[in-house]
Design a protein around this motif. Structure first.
Motif, PDB file in Angstrom:
ATOM      1  N   UNK A 187      -0.880  11.706  -5.255  1.00 26.26           N
ATOM      2  CA  UNK A 187      -1.021  10.317  -4.813  1.00 26.26           C
ATOM      3  C   UNK A 187      -0.081  10.001  -3.657  1.00 26.26           C
ATOM      4  N   UNK A 188       1.124  10.527  -3.713  1.00 29.08           N
ATOM      5  CA  UNK A 188       2.071  10.269  -2.623  1.00 29.08           C
ATOM      6  C   UNK A 188       1.588  10.878  -1.310  1.00 29.08           C
ATOM      7  N   UNK A 189       0.867  11.973  -1.412  1.00 29.99           N
ATOM      8  CA  UNK A 189       0.401  12.642  -0.201  1.00 29.99           C
ATOM      9  C   UNK A 189      -0.870  12.019   0.358  1.00 29.99           C
ATOM     10  N   UNK A 190      -1.794  11.600  -0.533  1.00 33.57           N
ATOM     11  CA  UNK A 190      -3.105  11.156  -0.069  1.00 33.57           C
ATOM     12  C   UNK A 190      -3.417   9.676  -0.337  1.00 33.57           C
ATOM     13  N   UNK A 191      -2.755   9.058  -1.328  1.00 30.98           N
ATOM     14  CA  UNK A 191      -3.141   7.700  -1.721  1.00 30.98           C
ATOM     15  C   UNK A 191      -1.935   6.769  -1.863  1.00 30.98           C
ATOM     16  N   UNK A 192      -0.905   6.984  -1.067  1.00 29.59           N
ATOM     17  CA  UNK A 192       0.337   6.231  -1.238  1.00 29.59           C
ATOM     18  C   UNK A 192       0.110   4.728  -1.098  1.00 29.59           C
ATOM     19  N   UNK A 193      -0.627   4.308  -0.087  1.00 29.63           N
ATOM     20  CA  UNK A 193      -0.836   2.875   0.136  1.00 29.63           C
ATOM     21  C   UNK A 193      -1.619   2.248  -1.017  1.00 29.63           C
TER      22      UNK A 193
END
Length: 621
Positions: A187-193
């Protein structure tokens, strides 16, 4: 199957699961251990020795073998597993390792590390470790999503509430935490926002949708051994781990847990169980876990807690659980964060359920429901956790749909009935913990109700002097109210209101009924109605204790008995006069409701009321 135990450097002995391994080939056994521990190699860091045994064999792996072979090998393959989630080259390499198409030397060349050393496993047949943590002689056991719960008898009145994961297989026990970490990394790499502003339910839906793909790339060998049900449970367990809520979730999920508490970090959670009363669990949340739970509560509810305002109370609702959370923190608490979480059942208790639990009799339930249907001013009293709100909600759910009901609550404990076509306005005001905020208070909203024409005003809990005065102000202005408060007896209630809150004693006459409830703590923590008082119609004495007379009393034998006939009931007389219905018809109405409750057919109560009112109109015409 081989059971696995570890001995830590501290001397602690612990069972860590079992290995699905039938043949005892020591060389291939080492490869199997490397494969399993590569899912979570951090377990090996503090191991002094590792033991595997079953009924036929016992194998001891010493510290040197663990440090020189197992640990570096497992860590090297773990890195390949983790990278395979993000990189196809690593995934292809992992497939070759798991398929046995690469030997140790080839892996060494592929990853460029001197991680593997040739060394024999040291074998012995030692005595069985004393750290056996298997559950034995449980009084009761049941499943809670991805957990197993065991109730164990104790030498004290408190029983043990022991939580275990749904499986003891090492592949599952090792993988859920690693998968939780990888879900966060992904999630931090691809979906952080997206994740940074998401609530619990949104994060759950998102991560469960990602789980299959991530798990298939990280540990396909483990997934191939699981059933569909086990896969689903592993998915939820990994999601809980990603939120750092793995160990608090069984208490939030278990519908049989009514309320649970932890008084300080690293102390055991204890709870009130609907069947077994007070229990002590085997779970002690750390400061880090309590902080994580507090963070989710603040984000999902919009509440906050700070040094200057160290208490928080709010309702926390997700698709998995509905709870009322109370949290206290330093400097108010001496030993760190303390939590008190009260559970709301997914399906609220009905009046029939309460009668079946012997909280009150069908006769008393019918009388109370009749009083509520005709909008009597009712005060439900009792100590905390005695079932006051549960009884109020059970009565509320059976009120006619024609009534316009308005609720004023600081924590939402009422039952949503809008989907049933009922008229229901629910207002949430600031809690006592939030009085410093510019939130609408209960007192102000009660006063505003004078211009909003509620048919029945449901005030929730009257917590302080201002709440009580506002409630009496509303009742004496003509509003019909039902509310709860804390009091153990009629004497305590009246002395508190008259002597401490300075309520004029004559204002107490605006109450039609006062109900007292209690917790029978040493008899399974049962909730009981112990007495019901109604107001005298003609009061001559100035002593406020004489303003009310009992109509139901719970005797020493535990039975709740009616001590006054309905023919002599002042409340029946009042309802009769106000609604121009004969007392005989009202008493017959109560008897019919009592019969319907006993037969568990309360759905027809509204039709019964309509018939009664139709006859009244017919006679008038």
């Amino acid at each position: 199957m081989l059971r696995m135990y570890i001995k830590k450097r501290s001397g602690e002995q612990k069972r860590i699961g079992y290995l699905k391994y039938k043949k005892i080939d020591y060389e291939s056994l080492l490869d199997e251990l490397i494969r399993i521990f590569s899912i979570k190699p951090s377990l090996l860091d503090e191991i002094e020795s590792l033991m595997l045994y079953n009924e036929k064999v016992c194998i001891l792996i010493d510290r040197k073998t663990v440090r020189e072979i197992l640990t570096p090998s497992a860590k090297a393959i773990h890195e390949i597993r983790r990278n395979s989630v993000f990189d196809n080259k690593s995934y292809n390499l992992l497939e070759k390792i798991l398929d046995g198409r690469l030997d140790l030397k080839s892996i060494k060349r592929s990853i460029g590390r001197n991680a593997f050393h040739s060394k024999m496993i040291f074998l012995e047949k030692p005595a069985i470790y004393s750290g056996n943590t298997e559950i034995i002689s449980a009084r009761d056991s049941y499943e809670v999503l991805c957990y197993n719960v065991y109730i164990i008898e104790n030498k004290t009145p408190e029983k043990m509430y022991v939580v275990r994961l749904f499986s003891s297989y090492a592949g599952i026990r090792f993988s859920y935490d690693s998968l939780g970490r990888i879900l966060v990394m992904y999630d931090r790499k691809y979906f952080l926002r997206k994740i940074s502003t998401a609530f619990f339910d949104e994060i759950m839906d998102h991560r469960l949708s990602l789980f299959h793909n991530i798990a298939q790339r990280f540990c396909p060998d483990i997934l191939s051994e699981l059933t569909k049900i086990e896969f689903r449970k592993l998915a939820y367990l990994s999601f809980f781990s990603s939120l750092k809520m793995t160990r608090i979730m069984p208490f939030l999920l278990d519908d049989k847990v009514q309320e649970f508490y932890q008084d300080a970090p690293s102390t055991k959670i204890y709870l009130d169980h609907e069947k077994y009363g007070r229990c002590v669990s085997n779970i002690a949340l750390s400061s880090r876990e309590l902080d994580a739970f507090l963070s989710h509560v603040k984000i999902d509810t919009g509440s906050y807690i700070s040094f200057s305002s160290p208490s928080l109370k709010t309702d926390y609702r997700t698709t998995l659980f509905r709870v009322r959370v109370s949290i206290d923190s330093p400097p108010l608490t001496v030993n760190g964060i303390a939590i008190d979480v009260r559970k709301y059942g997914k399906k609220p208790l009905t009046l029939v359920d309460i009668v079946n639990k012997k909280t009150l009799t069908a006769d008393a339930a019918a009388f109370l429901l009749t009083a509520t249907i005709f909008r009597s001013n009712i005060l439900i009293c009792g100590e905390p956790g005695s079932g006051k709100t549960t009884l109020l909600n059970a009565l509320d759910m059976l009120l006619p749909r024609t009534l316009r009901k308005v609720y004023i609550e600081d924590v939402v404990e009422s039952v949503d009935q809008l989907s049933e076509g009922k008229h229901q306005l629910r207002l949430k005001v600031g809690t006592l913990e939030e009085i410093h905020e510019n939130l609408s208070g209960k007192v102000l909203e009660i006063i505003k109700m004078l211009h909003r024409k509620p048919d029945y005003l449901i005030l929730g809990e009257l917590q302080n002097e201002e709440h009580v005065k506002a409630a009496f102000h509303a009742m004496n202005a003509g509003l019909r109210c039902i509310q709860t408060t804390h009091a153990y007896s009629l004497e305590q209630l009246i002395y508190r209101y008259v002597d401490i809150f300075s309520i004029p004693s004559r204002l107490l006459l605006s109450l039609d009924l006062i109900i007292f409830m209690k917790r029978d703590f040493y008899r399974g923590d049962k909730r009981e109605v112990v007495s019901i008082f109604e107001r005298h119609n003609h009061v001559a004495d100035v002593n406020p204790l004489s303003f009310f007379k009992p109509i139901f009393i719970r005797r020493f034998n535990g039975l709740l008995e009616r001590v006054s006939s309905y023919e002599n009931s002042s409340l029946i007389e009042k309802i009769s006069i106000e609604n121009r219905i004969s007392k005989n018809e009202l008493i017959l109405f109560i008897k019919k409701i009592e019969s319907m409750i006993k037969q568990q057919q309360v759905a027809g109560i509204e039709a019964l009321l309509n018939k009664l009112l139709f006859l009244k109109c017919k006679y008038e015409n």
